[in-house]
Scaffold this motif. Structure first.
Motif, PDB file in Angstrom:
ATOM      1  N   HIS A 119      74.458  46.941 -64.129  1.00 48.14           N
ATOM      2  CA  HIS A 119      75.527  45.609 -64.715  1.00 48.14           C
ATOM      3  C   HIS A 119      76.922  45.210 -64.999  1.00 48.14           C
ATOM      4  O   HIS A 119      76.616  44.051 -65.171  1.00 48.14           O
ATOM      5  N   ILE A 120      77.516  46.374 -64.250  1.00 48.23           N
ATOM      6  CA  ILE A 120      78.496  45.378 -64.164  1.00 48.23           C
ATOM      7  C   ILE A 120      78.423  44.591 -63.396  1.00 48.23           C
ATOM      8  O   ILE A 120      78.754  43.349 -63.558  1.00 48.23           O
ATOM      9  N   ARG A 121      77.385  43.791 -62.059  1.00 44.10           N
ATOM     10  CA  ARG A 121      77.048  43.545 -61.067  1.00 44.10           C
ATOM     11  C   ARG A 121      76.627  41.691 -61.765  1.00 44.10           C
ATOM     12  O   ARG A 121      77.180  40.855 -61.994  1.00 44.10           O
ATOM     13  N   LEU A 122      75.708  42.017 -63.219  1.00 47.31           N
ATOM     14  CA  LEU A 122      75.153  41.034 -63.699  1.00 47.31           C
ATOM     15  C   LEU A 122      76.447  40.819 -63.978  1.00 47.31           C
ATOM     16  O   LEU A 122      76.265  39.088 -64.634  1.00 47.31           O
ATOM     17  N   LEU A 123      76.830  41.319 -64.905  1.00 49.92           N
ATOM     18  CA  LEU A 123      77.700  40.420 -66.053  1.00 49.92           C
ATOM     19  C   LEU A 123      78.570  39.619 -65.277  1.00 49.92           C
ATOM     20  O   LEU A 123      79.015  39.049 -65.648  1.00 49.92           O
ATOM     21  N   ALA A 124      79.421  40.614 -63.958  1.00 49.11           N
ATOM     22  CA  ALA A 124      79.680  39.217 -63.151  1.00 49.11           C
ATOM     23  C   ALA A 124      79.238  37.737 -63.298  1.00 49.11           C
ATOM     24  O   ALA A 124      79.779  37.004 -63.153  1.00 49.11           O
ATOM     25  N   HIS A 125      78.003  38.313 -61.586  1.00 51.40           N
ATOM     26  CA  HIS A 125      77.135  36.960 -62.158  1.00 51.40           C
ATOM     27  C   HIS A 125      77.400  36.045 -63.779  1.00 51.40           C
ATOM     28  O   HIS A 125      77.449  34.776 -63.627  1.00 51.40           O
ATOM     29  N   ASN A 126      77.369  36.903 -64.360  1.00 52.11           N
ATOM     30  CA  ASN A 126      77.104  36.161 -66.357  1.00 52.11           C
ATOM     31  C   ASN A 126      78.463  34.999 -66.168  1.00 52.11           C
ATOM     32  O   ASN A 126      78.527  33.975 -66.525  1.00 52.11           O
ATOM     33  N   ILE A 127      79.640  36.211 -66.171  1.00 55.96           N
ATOM     34  CA  ILE A 127      80.833  35.044 -66.527  1.00 55.96           C
ATOM     35  C   ILE A 127      81.202  34.158 -65.232  1.00 55.96           C
ATOM     36  O   ILE A 127      81.549  33.411 -66.004  1.00 55.96           O
ATOM     37  N   PHE A 128      80.526  34.432 -64.210  1.00 55.47           N
ATOM     38  CA  PHE A 128      80.663  33.025 -62.686  1.00 55.47           C
ATOM     39  C   PHE A 128      80.106  32.130 -63.722  1.00 55.47           C
ATOM     40  O   PHE A 128      80.458  30.078 -63.544  1.00 55.47           O
ATOM     41  N   VAL A 129      78.759  32.207 -63.828  1.00 52.96           N
ATOM     42  CA  VAL A 129      77.731  31.296 -64.325  1.00 52.96           C
ATOM     43  C   VAL A 129      78.521  30.793 -65.802  1.00 52.96           C
ATOM     44  O   VAL A 129      78.327  29.151 -65.846  1.00 52.96           O
ATOM     45  N   GLN A 130      78.498  31.119 -66.188  1.00 46.60           N
ATOM     46  CA  GLN A 130      78.951  30.449 -67.577  1.00 46.60           C
ATOM     47  C   GLN A 130      80.884  29.723 -67.280  1.00 46.60           C
ATOM     48  O   GLN A 130      80.421  28.490 -68.517  1.00 46.60           O
ATOM     49  N   GLY A 131      80.957  29.972 -66.644  1.00 46.88           N
ATOM     50  CA  GLY A 131      82.645  29.677 -65.943  1.00 46.88           C
ATOM     51  C   GLY A 131      81.976  27.649 -65.779  1.00 46.88           C
ATOM     52  O   GLY A 131      82.156  26.742 -65.461  1.00 46.88           O
ATOM     53  N   GLN A 132      80.900  28.534 -64.051  1.00 48.49           N
ATOM     54  CA  GLN A 132      80.565  26.905 -64.235  1.00 48.49           C
ATOM     55  C   GLN A 132      79.539  26.552 -65.067  1.00 48.49           C
ATOM     56  O   GLN A 132      80.282  24.703 -65.627  1.00 48.49           O
ATOM     57  N   MET A 133      79.110  26.248 -66.200  1.00 52.42           N
ATOM     58  CA  MET A 133      78.075  26.198 -67.275  1.00 52.42           C
ATOM     59  C   MET A 133      79.521  24.905 -68.253  1.00 52.42           C
ATOM     60  O   MET A 133      79.146  24.187 -68.526  1.00 52.42           O
ATOM     61  N   TRP A 134      80.678  25.475 -68.380  1.00 50.01           N
ATOM     62  CA  TRP A 134      81.378  24.306 -69.043  1.00 50.01           C
ATOM     63  C   TRP A 134      82.008  22.885 -67.910  1.00 50.01           C
ATOM     64  O   TRP A 134      81.378  22.776 -68.912  1.00 50.01           O
ATOM     65  N   GLY A 135      81.664  23.635 -67.374  1.00 51.03           N
ATOM     66  CA  GLY A 135      81.122  22.251 -66.609  1.00 51.03           C
ATOM     67  C   GLY A 135      80.364  21.314 -66.454  1.00 51.03           C
ATOM     68  O   GLY A 135      80.308  20.347 -66.363  1.00 51.03           O
ATOM     69  N   PHE A 136      79.337  21.753 -65.241  1.00 57.46           N
ATOM     70  CA  PHE A 136      77.800  21.251 -65.940  1.00 57.46           C
ATOM     71  C   PHE A 136      77.271  20.804 -67.362  1.00 57.46           C
ATOM     72  O   PHE A 136      76.036  20.643 -66.952  1.00 57.46           O
ATOM     73  N   ARG A 137      77.548  21.728 -67.639  1.00 60.46           N
ATOM     74  CA  ARG A 137      76.932  21.353 -69.476  1.00 60.46           C
ATOM     75  C   ARG A 137      77.633  20.847 -69.679  1.00 60.46           C
ATOM     76  O   ARG A 137      77.083  20.490 -71.650  1.00 60.46           O
ATOM     77  N   ARG A 138      78.442  20.086 -69.862  1.00 59.30           N
ATOM     78  CA  ARG A 138      79.218  19.139 -70.805  1.00 59.30           C
ATOM     79  C   ARG A 138      78.718  18.434 -71.643  1.00 59.30           C
ATOM     80  O   ARG A 138      79.301  18.154 -72.713  1.00 59.30           O
ATOM     81  N   TRP A 139      78.286  17.831 -71.133  1.00 57.59           N
ATOM     82  CA  TRP A 139      77.241  17.119 -72.286  1.00 57.59           C
ATOM     83  C   TRP A 139      76.821  17.583 -73.566  1.00 57.59           C
ATOM     84  O   TRP A 139      76.892  16.641 -74.554  1.00 57.59           O
ATOM     85  N   ALA A 140      76.780  18.644 -73.140  1.00 57.17           N
ATOM     86  CA  ALA A 140      75.563  19.181 -74.542  1.00 57.17           C
ATOM     87  C   ALA A 140      77.149  20.291 -74.815  1.00 57.17           C
ATOM     88  O   ALA A 140      77.222  20.271 -76.399  1.00 57.17           O
ATOM     89  N   LEU A 141      78.365  21.444 -74.473  1.00 53.10           N
ATOM     90  CA  LEU A 141      79.028  22.047 -74.733  1.00 53.10           C
ATOM     91  C   LEU A 141      80.115  21.332 -75.615  1.00 53.10           C
ATOM     92  O   LEU A 141      80.473  21.359 -76.125  1.00 53.10           O
ATOM     93  N   ARG A 142      81.057  19.905 -74.530  1.00 47.24           N
ATOM     94  CA  ARG A 142      81.682  19.763 -75.186  1.00 47.24           C
ATOM     95  C   ARG A 142      81.602  18.822 -76.499  1.00 47.24           C
ATOM     96  O   ARG A 142      82.234  18.337 -77.614  1.00 47.24           O
ATOM     97  N   LYS A 143      80.203  18.510 -77.280  1.00 44.67           N
ATOM     98  CA  LYS A 143      80.430  18.163 -78.567  1.00 44.67           C
ATOM     99  C   LYS A 143      80.526  18.876 -79.499  1.00 44.67           C
ATOM    100  O   LYS A 143      80.260  18.600 -81.070  1.00 44.67           O
ATOM    101  N   ILE A 144      79.721  20.290 -79.369  1.00 45.89           N
ATOM    102  CA  ILE A 144      79.774  21.622 -80.139  1.00 45.89           C
ATOM    103  C   ILE A 144      81.428  21.730 -80.228  1.00 45.89           C
ATOM    104  O   ILE A 144      81.953  22.505 -81.224  1.00 45.89           O
ATOM    105  N   TYR A 145      82.127  22.767 -78.829  1.00 45.34           N
ATOM    106  CA  TYR A 145      83.153  23.111 -79.140  1.00 45.34           C
ATOM    107  C   TYR A 145      84.868  22.784 -77.895  1.00 45.34           C
ATOM    108  O   TYR A 145      83.929  21.773 -76.877  1.00 45.34           O
ATOM    109  N   THR A 146      85.375  22.870 -78.418  1.00 43.33           N
ATOM    110  CA  THR A 146      86.886  22.909 -77.308  1.00 43.33           C
ATOM    111  C   THR A 146      86.575  23.935 -76.038  1.00 43.33           C
ATOM    112  O   THR A 146      85.892  24.729 -77.053  1.00 43.33           O
TER     113      THR A 146
END
Lengths: 216, 216, 216, 216
Positions: free
Chosen positions: B161-188
């Motif tokens: 679980h730890i390792r997966l969690l780490a991956h998730n955190i990393f990907v969710q960080g990237q996600m804020w960058g590469f999905r801005r087109w969607a996320l920026r519209k909803i969240y600060t």
DNA sequence: AATGAATGAGTTTTCATTCAT
DNA sequence: GATGAATGAAAACTCATTCAT
């Protein structure tokens, strides 16, 4: 939003559809191996089983092939997902099933997902919205399932959490494809599904009892 | 694993370093706009402020530029992250801070992250491992922070679980960058951090009390 | 015809001469291996032991290096030949000795001869005559030796035969260098000298007794 | 040894053959004037009468053009020679005729011979053997004619002399091409043939009676 | 409707030469 | 006198696209 039309010189719709399928099948393989930019139109034609001249009877530019490929893949994923969701009962168990199903689809379509994921950004400004639209529709599907849980009183969670959760599920599905180089070394698909479900649902149902024993 | 050497004809190390920084800065902007493949070496040289001939005094192939860019970005992110983690106390609060900090870095370096995320796959088989290695090291940092929580007895969770969690955190960080087109519209950014923390930590601490009221 | 001047920025004649010798030595090796066109000025400078900037203090264009190399080689061959010819007695035996000596020189200077032979044609229209002039002078030397034999009454042969014979000797000398790939497999230098002498002189003295027994 | 294949994208063999002939014709002229290295692929295409793109439909690299040119020239010379030799009777007179014929061919193909002679060394290690092989075959033809004379009892000469003689004949043929700058000033082709025959055959038949009176 | 030869703009890369230090 | 960083013209080669057959 209607489908973006890709111009074909050939009029026979059946034929157009058939040829494009050949094209997509060949292109996916090539894009997977060498990426869109390193693949030539000649190679695409060859892989599709016809000549370069014929290829251009069914598209206008190389980019059209990419659009067709992306469009096809999204449709495929979306279709499969839709089948599942129609019979979704709106319980947490159903949500878990949906996640498992989606991850399974992403595993089945590994190559396609990888291609799409890596090459969407090569689409022109012109074609991109059509594809992103489809992606949003899929995220929306997840939102609906979650919302149904909330409406059923099984879950208490804000609108914004719902939407983010939907995004997370979607991205974690893709992740299984585009991070295989790392994840495959650690998890089987079944484990990945199980563990991600733990993390996703744990947050919702406050079990807080995650531990290694919940795994085989 | 040592850094992969990129050959330069020029001997003066200081100069090499300076010119490469100019190069990277220029290239990031171009790659962001048009992608690696659609950017020409002449454009890179121009953006860097020198001639095409000079560009090739500092690299051997166009691919070298991409590697240099990716390498630079990862180093930057990693450095920033490292600074934070050194003073991490291993409590759940600290974990939350780390996540917030990481997401903030990803927001600061939005353009760079987007480029890297989209273009790594264009690296040759030769250069790719060096970059993926760095990515894994960053994921590993998150694992360490989480593990420290477990060791402190603040958290009960399996290794996998730890390792997966780490991956998730990393990907969710990237996600804020590469999905801005969607996320920026909803969240600060602040909302995004808050909500993702809720989802990530909720699963760990079994609060199960996620709701809209926890947001401003 | 005076020597063609190659401009040097540096004034010190001694230095110019020294640097050019370094240059020629380095260049011959490079030209031998890769030919004039595939050799870069940077490589020449490096092989000569100084920087590219310095190289250009002693020449004006890359072609100058080629000219310098050709000029040097011809001078070398001519000098050696001249030494021998000064003491030539004008007898058929002396002619045979001269041939043997010339072939020996061509063997000694194999690499240089090969380079010259292959690259003269790369000289500009401008420099070529100077080099061809030198070649003609060498051919002329052979003419003189043969003529002396005729004048001594040891030989009865027309002017035109003399000149052609001189050309043949010269070309057969070069041939040992530029056809080594074939000749070396069949003959040692000694055999080559002996056999060619047989053929050349046989025609002049009517021995008509060529046969394998005259060889070891 | 089979012919070295040069790859063509175009399938129609007739067309390939035709286009390559255009290419060779154009290239020979250019190479003659400026040499292989100073000739650009664009110039070759233009001289051949088609675009640069088309040029590359029929070859893979610039070097292929050189190989094609050399190969063509050798074939041409060899073919012509072969025709003559088939009806050769093995007498000294026949040998003389062969020599005259060969020199005539070399005169006819002056430009081609010059090109080949100067540029073979620019061939890659890869292609060179194929061309040298052909050269050896031609030398071998001369050996056969001479050997036939020996077998007829018309000539008494060692094996090694035969081979060298064959080389000499070949080189003297080439010489008429590559030393025209000197020889043309002194001799007509007819004279050159006559004089060289005197020298070559005089050595064999021990006439020893060479003198100016044997010439017109 | 299918073919594939032809096109040429555009790309990466090299390298002789210059010139400020 | 020596250095070597900078330059940019020019070269080989590619490939999306067209169009006559």
């Amino acid at each position: 939003m209607k489908k973006r039309e890709v111009h074909a010189s050939v009029k026979d719709e059946k034929l157009v559809s058939m040829r494009r399928n050949q094209m997509i099948k060949g292109a996916v393989n090539l894009f997977k191996e060498k990426g869109f930019h390193r693949t030539t139109t000649r190679e695409i034609a060859k892989a599709a089983g016809f000549s370069i001249g014929t290829l251009y009877e069914y598209i206008r530019t190389k980019e059209d092939v990419l659009y067709l490929v992306c469009d096809f893949i999204y449709d495929e994923v979306k279709d499969r997902l839709q089948n599942d969701l129609e019979q979704n009962s709106g319980t947490p168990e159903a949500l878990k099933t949906t996640i498992a199903y989606f991850f399974q689809v992403m595993d089945d379509m590994q190559d396609e997902v990888l291609v799409m994921y890596q090459e969407v950004k090569s689409l022109t400004k012109d074609a991109l919205p059509y594809v992103l639209k489809k992606e949003m529709e899929m995220v929306h599907m997840f939102e609906l399932v979650i919302t149904r849980c909330v409406e059923n009183g099984k879950l208490n969670i804000s609108e914004k959490h719902i939407r983010l959760l939907a995004h997370n599920i979607f991205v974690q599905g893709q992740m299984w494809g585009f991070r295989r180089w790392a994840l495959r070394k650690i998890y089987t698909l079944e484990e990945y599904i199980e563990l991600q479900s733990d993390l996703l649902l744990g947050s919702l149902y406050g079990k807080g009892n995650l531990n290694a024993t919940s795994l085989p």
